[in-house]
Scaffold this active site. Structure first.
Site, PDB file in Angstrom:
ATOM      1  N   HIS A  35     -11.837  12.214   1.364  1.00  0.00           N
ATOM      2  CA  HIS A  35     -11.893  10.809   1.761  1.00  0.00           C
ATOM      3  C   HIS A  35     -11.875  10.596   3.270  1.00  0.00           C
ATOM      4  O   HIS A  35     -12.566   9.723   3.781  1.00  0.00           O
ATOM      5  CB  HIS A  35     -10.702  10.093   1.135  1.00  0.00           C
ATOM      6  N   PHE A  37       0.864  -1.184   0.000  1.00  0.00           N
ATOM      7  CA  PHE A  37       0.000   0.000   0.000  1.00  0.00           C
ATOM      8  C   PHE A  37       0.897   1.229   0.000  1.00  0.00           C
ATOM      9  O   PHE A  37       2.098   1.140   0.324  1.00  0.00           O
ATOM     10  CB  PHE A  37      -0.891  -0.014   1.259  1.00  0.00           C
ATOM     11  N   ARG A  77      -2.820  10.496   6.469  1.00  0.00           N
ATOM     12  CA  ARG A  77      -2.977   9.090   6.885  1.00  0.00           C
ATOM     13  C   ARG A  77      -2.477   8.161   5.797  1.00  0.00           C
ATOM     14  O   ARG A  77      -2.753   8.369   4.613  1.00  0.00           O
ATOM     15  CB  ARG A  77      -4.454   8.791   7.139  1.00  0.00           C
ATOM     16  N   ARG A 105      -0.748   9.294  -0.375  1.00  0.00           N
ATOM     17  CA  ARG A 105      -1.940   9.817  -1.068  1.00  0.00           C
ATOM     18  C   ARG A 105      -1.883  11.313  -1.371  1.00  0.00           C
ATOM     19  O   ARG A 105      -2.351  11.754  -2.418  1.00  0.00           O
ATOM     20  CB  ARG A 105      -3.182   9.528  -0.219  1.00  0.00           C
ATOM     21  N   HIS A 111      -8.411  11.498  -1.548  1.00  0.00           N
ATOM     22  CA  HIS A 111      -7.931  10.237  -2.111  1.00  0.00           C
ATOM     23  C   HIS A 111      -7.738  10.412  -3.613  1.00  0.00           C
ATOM     24  O   HIS A 111      -8.606  10.972  -4.292  1.00  0.00           O
ATOM     25  CB  HIS A 111      -8.965   9.132  -1.836  1.00  0.00           C
ATOM     26  N   GLN A 167      -7.888  14.410   4.125  1.00  0.00           N
ATOM     27  CA  GLN A 167      -7.266  13.597   3.074  1.00  0.00           C
ATOM     28  C   GLN A 167      -8.135  13.576   1.818  1.00  0.00           C
ATOM     29  O   GLN A 167      -9.340  13.321   1.895  1.00  0.00           O
ATOM     30  CB  GLN A 167      -7.085  12.163   3.566  1.00  0.00           C
ATOM     31  N   GLU A 189      -7.023   1.874  -3.149  1.00  0.00           N
ATOM     32  CA  GLU A 189      -5.577   1.899  -3.342  1.00  0.00           C
ATOM     33  C   GLU A 189      -5.045   0.487  -3.609  1.00  0.00           C
ATOM     34  O   GLU A 189      -3.947   0.304  -4.133  1.00  0.00           O
ATOM     35  CB  GLU A 189      -4.938   2.464  -2.071  1.00  0.00           C
ATOM     36  N   LEU A 236     -15.171   5.393  -4.322  1.00  0.00           N
ATOM     37  CA  LEU A 236     -13.739   5.093  -4.215  1.00  0.00           C
ATOM     38  C   LEU A 236     -13.326   3.913  -5.085  1.00  0.00           C
ATOM     39  O   LEU A 236     -14.011   2.899  -5.143  1.00  0.00           O
ATOM     40  CB  LEU A 236     -13.414   4.742  -2.759  1.00  0.00           C
TER      41      LEU A 236
HETATM   42  C1  LIG Z   1     -14.878   4.221   0.643  1.00  0.00           C
HETATM   43  C2  LIG Z   1     -13.898   4.102   1.772  1.00  0.00           C
HETATM   44  C3  LIG Z   1     -12.947   3.096   1.765  1.00  0.00           C
HETATM   45  C4  LIG Z   1     -12.037   2.968   2.812  1.00  0.00           C
HETATM   46  N1  LIG Z   1     -11.114   1.951   2.788  1.00  0.00           N
HETATM   47  C5  LIG Z   1     -10.266   1.812   3.840  1.00  0.00           C
HETATM   48  C6  LIG Z   1      -9.325   0.740   3.884  1.00  0.00           C
HETATM   49  O1  LIG Z   1      -9.285  -0.104   3.005  1.00  0.00           O
HETATM   50  N2  LIG Z   1      -8.491   0.670   4.940  1.00  0.00           N
HETATM   51  C7  LIG Z   1      -8.503   1.572   5.955  1.00  0.00           C
HETATM   52  O2  LIG Z   1      -7.719   1.439   6.884  1.00  0.00           O
HETATM   53  N3  LIG Z   1      -9.401   2.588   5.948  1.00  0.00           N
HETATM   54  C8  LIG Z   1     -10.277   2.718   4.924  1.00  0.00           C
HETATM   55  N4  LIG Z   1     -11.173   3.758   4.930  1.00  0.00           N
HETATM   56  C9  LIG Z   1     -11.334   4.570   6.144  1.00  0.00           C
HETATM   57  C10 LIG Z   1     -12.138   3.776   7.189  1.00  0.00           C
HETATM   58  O3  LIG Z   1     -12.977   2.854   6.546  1.00  0.00           O
HETATM   59  C11 LIG Z   1     -12.998   4.688   8.068  1.00  0.00           C
HETATM   60  O4  LIG Z   1     -12.201   5.691   8.614  1.00  0.00           O
HETATM   61  C12 LIG Z   1     -13.616   3.877   9.190  1.00  0.00           C
HETATM   62  O5  LIG Z   1     -14.287   2.747   8.705  1.00  0.00           O
HETATM   63  C13 LIG Z   1     -14.560   4.701  10.044  1.00  0.00           C
HETATM   64  O6  LIG Z   1     -15.076   3.844  11.030  1.00  0.00           O
HETATM   65  P1  LIG Z   1     -15.882   4.431  12.265  1.00  0.00           P
HETATM   66  O7  LIG Z   1     -16.283   3.265  13.087  1.00  0.00           O
HETATM   67  O8  LIG Z   1     -15.096   5.502  12.902  1.00  0.00           O
HETATM   68  O9  LIG Z   1     -17.155   5.107  11.584  1.00  0.00           O
HETATM   69  P2  LIG Z   1     -18.359   4.495  10.706  1.00  0.00           P
HETATM   70  O10 LIG Z   1     -18.105   3.115  10.250  1.00  0.00           O
HETATM   71  O11 LIG Z   1     -18.691   5.519   9.682  1.00  0.00           O
HETATM   72  O12 LIG Z   1     -19.535   4.425  11.742  1.00  0.00           O
HETATM   73  C14 LIG Z   1     -20.108   5.587  12.280  1.00  0.00           C
HETATM   74  C15 LIG Z   1     -21.294   5.178  13.105  1.00  0.00           C
HETATM   75  O13 LIG Z   1     -21.767   6.308  13.799  1.00  0.00           O
HETATM   76  C16 LIG Z   1     -23.169   6.365  13.721  1.00  0.00           C
HETATM   77  N5  LIG Z   1     -23.564   7.766  13.911  1.00  0.00           N
HETATM   78  C17 LIG Z   1     -23.050   8.869  13.329  1.00  0.00           C
HETATM   79  N6  LIG Z   1     -23.653   9.975  13.785  1.00  0.00           N
HETATM   80  C18 LIG Z   1     -24.579   9.564  14.688  1.00  0.00           C
HETATM   81  C19 LIG Z   1     -25.530  10.228  15.494  1.00  0.00           C
HETATM   82  N7  LIG Z   1     -25.709  11.562  15.489  1.00  0.00           N
HETATM   83  N8  LIG Z   1     -26.316   9.476  16.290  1.00  0.00           N
HETATM   84  C20 LIG Z   1     -26.196   8.122  16.338  1.00  0.00           C
HETATM   85  N9  LIG Z   1     -25.312   7.452  15.579  1.00  0.00           N
HETATM   86  C21 LIG Z   1     -24.509   8.163  14.777  1.00  0.00           C
HETATM   87  C22 LIG Z   1     -23.526   5.739  12.399  1.00  0.00           C
HETATM   88  O14 LIG Z   1     -24.818   5.205  12.429  1.00  0.00           O
HETATM   89  C23 LIG Z   1     -22.463   4.647  12.296  1.00  0.00           C
HETATM   90  O15 LIG Z   1     -22.946   3.473  12.919  1.00  0.00           O
HETATM   91  C24 LIG Z   1     -12.076   3.896   3.880  1.00  0.00           C
HETATM   92  C25 LIG Z   1     -13.022   4.912   3.876  1.00  0.00           C
HETATM   93  C26 LIG Z   1     -13.918   5.032   2.837  1.00  0.00           C
HETATM   94  C27 LIG Z   1     -14.905   6.162   2.848  1.00  0.00           C
END
Ligand SMILES: Cc1cc2nc3c(=O)[nH]c(=O)nc-3n(C[C@H](O)[C@H](O)[C@H](O)COP(=O)(O)OP(=O)(O)OC[C@H]3O[C@@H](n4cnc5c(N)ncnc54)[C@H](O)[C@@H]3O)c2cc1C
Length: 613
Positions: A346, A113, A381, A281, A235, A233, A248, A245
């Site tokens: 991203h 990566f 990142r 990136r 992407h 960031q 990568e 997306l």
């Molecule tokens: C398309 C894409 C691909 C990616 N690929 C990678 C990868 O391959 N490797 C890597 O390391 N990172 C990757 N990333 C980054 C990584 O996936 C994210 O940073 C990470 O998954 C975020 O996880 P999280 O648990 O913080 O948030 P999320 O998975 O977004 O979860 C947020 C949660 O909060 C809840 N929520 C939000 N606001 C409220 C509210 N007001 N009240 C109640 N609930 C709420 C939502 O319902 C949800 O359940 C990628 C990101 C994207 C966008």
């Protein structure tokens, strides 16, 4: 009123992992989430999870790559925690049944990566996040952890002591989408915010519509400092028409970027002579936009990402999902044609300031995952470093809130003696005009006086019920969608990959105007059931604060570091800027201050070096 030891807000990877850890440590846990857990945006993660698992690799190399990738703005103790603990967390996922891709000898596969000195990204095809999310959710179901899904958290129930460091958090207030009821959730031990990203502040983003920065905005208004928000960031490989997306992982497997002249520009034009497409990136995104701006882009907008030479068998085995995305969203067959790609918002490197256990400066309030800033990504990142952050810091926060002794944090949250006050020259006054606070644009912090924990929660409930009623009762004004579109437009035009002072100031003027318009916001849909317009109106309120935090931080940082490029300031200024931008909400206005980046790790200091790939 619902009552639990621990309330986890959000059920993506970070929320699920922290709930499991807190429950294992003996706490009675509930999760409150605006989406069903498996609809969380973690499910969209494609490329993989970094962990030093193999001979020839170790956590020190991973830590070195991460510090370099961060352009020396990450905090070394947090980075070392991430890199030391991600292998055991990945193995834990494997033991819980996560379907990792495997080599012929049966070992979990790893791919190269960007910015990594060793191929240490473990993956499950190009659907890593989907498998991660389902694996964790299974564990939550198995443990009987209660999940309130489709409950939108409106606000935190915190005391309002003058010094945010003296405040405490006792629960949350949430709106049930199905019924329109507003209810309180009291947390005896603590609240963990795991609300994910904020990409909806831009109009070209890889983030889902639900990524509206709610947790960051709520914590900010409750007095918790936000850190390094200017570090966004972009992407390099998103589909031009939608922002979807293209992982990568495509470049990790050998995909190549070409400009309109058919040049492999990263090498041929000297942007990244060693690593080419696998440079970090920020480097690749700037290179692509430079090609477009200098007339070598395709249709003046994008470049091509070509994976045809990898062959059908390898593509279908490791990147099948990419074929579907390119076909469905762009009408391109990735086996036969190159895919159009351009940079898109991203990820937020910054967020709610925490220590290495997820604690904020407000007692009983934690944050983990993308909404938090434990400071492992600094100014940029590395791909594959967000998913390990969810599971490593999710577990740490869950154990800590449930009362396990994890020792003393090395990075303190909140104001510290080595912090410095600062100011920045803005064209308009920032924050909330005094007269509007407490109205539809409520601030955080319930009035506490001598209140008990329960009355703090009850008062917050009362205020939030009033806020929802006010929004429902108004029958004319401005609809939130216009305001949101204006904010997204100015952020995309003025606070993007390339930044300059006049444009940043223009963005602040636009955000200010949008905030003024929000004073008249109204919700056209009067219904109580599934009133998504009401929820989106409240999300737009959060996006206003998020846009302002990003832009004011970007204006203040007059240097070029990582993802933060400034036209007038083309060099990294280590003498002045090895420090985090902190923004605190103080009586309705954002206050800016700084605290030093911690480059001293367990056994060594990560001395800033020139960052080339
Ligand atoms: C398309 C894409 C691909 C990616 N690929 C990678 C990868 O391959 N490797 C890597 O390391 N990172 C990757 N990333 C980054 C990584 O996936 C994210 O940073 C990470 O998954 C975020 O996880 P999280 O648990 O913080 O948030 P999320 O998975 O977004 O979860 C947020 C949660 O909060 C809840 N929520 C939000 N606001 C409220 C509210 N007001 N009240 C109640 N609930 C709420 C939502 O319902 C949800 O359940 C990628 C990101 C994207 C966008």
């Amino acid at each position: 009123m619902h009552e639990y030891d621990v309330i986890v807000v959000g059920a993506g990877g970070a929320g699920l992992r922290s709930a499991i850890a807190a429950q294992e440590a003996g706490a009675d846990v509930a999760m409150v989430t605006k989406l069903h857990p498996v609809r969380s945006h973690t499910g969209a993660a494609e490329g993989g999870i970094n962990a030093a698992l193999r001979d020839g690799d170790d956590w020190e190399m991973h830590a070195y790559d991460t510090m370099k990738g961060s352009d020396y703005l990450a905090d070394a103790p947090a980075v070392e925690a991430l890199t030391q603990e991600s292998p055991e967390e990945v193995i834990q996922l494997e033991h819980w049944g996560m379907a990792f891709s495997r080599d012929d000898d049966g070992r979990v596969s790893q791919r190269p990566f960007g910015g990594l000195s060793f191929p240490r990204t473990t993956y499950a095809g190009a659907e890593t996040g989907h498998h991660l999310l389902h694996t964790l959710y299974e564990q939550v179901v198995k443990r009987g952890i209660e999940v309130f899904d489709e409950w939108y958290v409106l606000n935190l129930a915190t005391t309002d002591d003058a010094d945010p460091g003296e405040r405490s958090c006792h629960g949350v207030v949430a709106y049930e989408t199905a019924t329109g009821e507003v209810e309180a959730f009291r947390a005896r031990d603590g609240v963990i915010l795991a609300t994910g990203g904020l990409g909806q502040v831009y109009d070209h983003t890889t983030n889902a519509v639900a990524n509206t920065g709610d947790g960051v905005a709520m914590a900010y208004r409750a007095g918790v400092p936000v850190e390094d928000m200017e570090m966004i960031q972009f992407h390099p490989t998103t589909l031009p028409s939608t922002g979807v997306l293209i992982s990568e992982g495509v470049r990790g497997e050998g995909g190549i970027l070409y400009n309109d002249d058919g040049e492999r520009f990263l090498f041929e034009r000297g942007y990244a002579n060693n690593d080419g497409e696998l440079a970090s990136r920020d480097v690749v995104s700037r290179a692509e936009l430079t090609e477009v701006n200098e007339g070598r882009g395709i249709e003046d907008e994008y470049v091509h990402l070509d994976m045809r030479h990898l062959g059908e068998e390898r593509i279908v085995d490791r990147l099948e999902n990419i074929l579907h995305l390119a076909e469905d969203f762009e009408g391109v067959d990735g086996l036969e044609e190159p895919m159009p790609v351009k940079p898109g918002q991203h990820y937020a490197m910054g967020g709610i300031e925490t220590d290495e256990f997820g604690q904020t400066c407000v007692d009983g309030l934690y944050a983990v995952g993308e909404c938090a800033c434990a400071s492992v990504h600094g100014a940029n990142r590395l791909g594959g470093n967000a998913l390990p952050e969810l599971i490593v810091f999710g577990k740490r926060a869950g154990r800590h809130v449930a009362g396990e002794d994890l020792g003393d944090p090395q990075v303190t949250a909140g104001w510290t003696p080595d912090a410095e006050a600062a100011s920045v020259d803005t064209p308009v006054s920032l924050g909330e005009p005094w007269a509007t606070r407490g109205d539809a644009v409520a601030d955080g912090g319930a009035t506490a006086d001598t209140a008990t924990a329960t009355t703090v929660v009850e008062r917050t409930l009362e205020r939030e019920r009033e806020r929802v009623e006010r929004l429902r009762d108004r029958d004319e004004g401005t609809q939130h969608a216009d305001i949101r579109a204006a904010v997204q437009r100015t952020m995309t035009e003025n606070v993007n990959v390339f930044r300059e002072e006049s444009a940043l100031k223009e963005a602040l003027v636009d955000i200010h105007a949008a905030r003024e318009r929000y004073r008249d916001v109204y919700v056209a849909d009067p219904s109580s059931t599934y009133n998504t317009e009401l929820i989106q109106t409240i999300e737009t309120r959060n996006l206003l604060d998020i846009a302002e935090m990003i832009t004011v931080g970007a204006l203040a940082r007059d240097e070029f570091r990582g993802a933060h490029w400034r036209k007038e300031h083309q060099e990294r200024k280590d003498d002045e800027w090895l420090k985090h931008t902190m923004v605190s909400w103080s009586d309705g206005s954002p206050e800016i201050w700084y605290k030093p980046a911690v480059l001293r790790g367990e056994a060594k200091t990560y001395e800033p070096k020139e960052r080339s790939y």
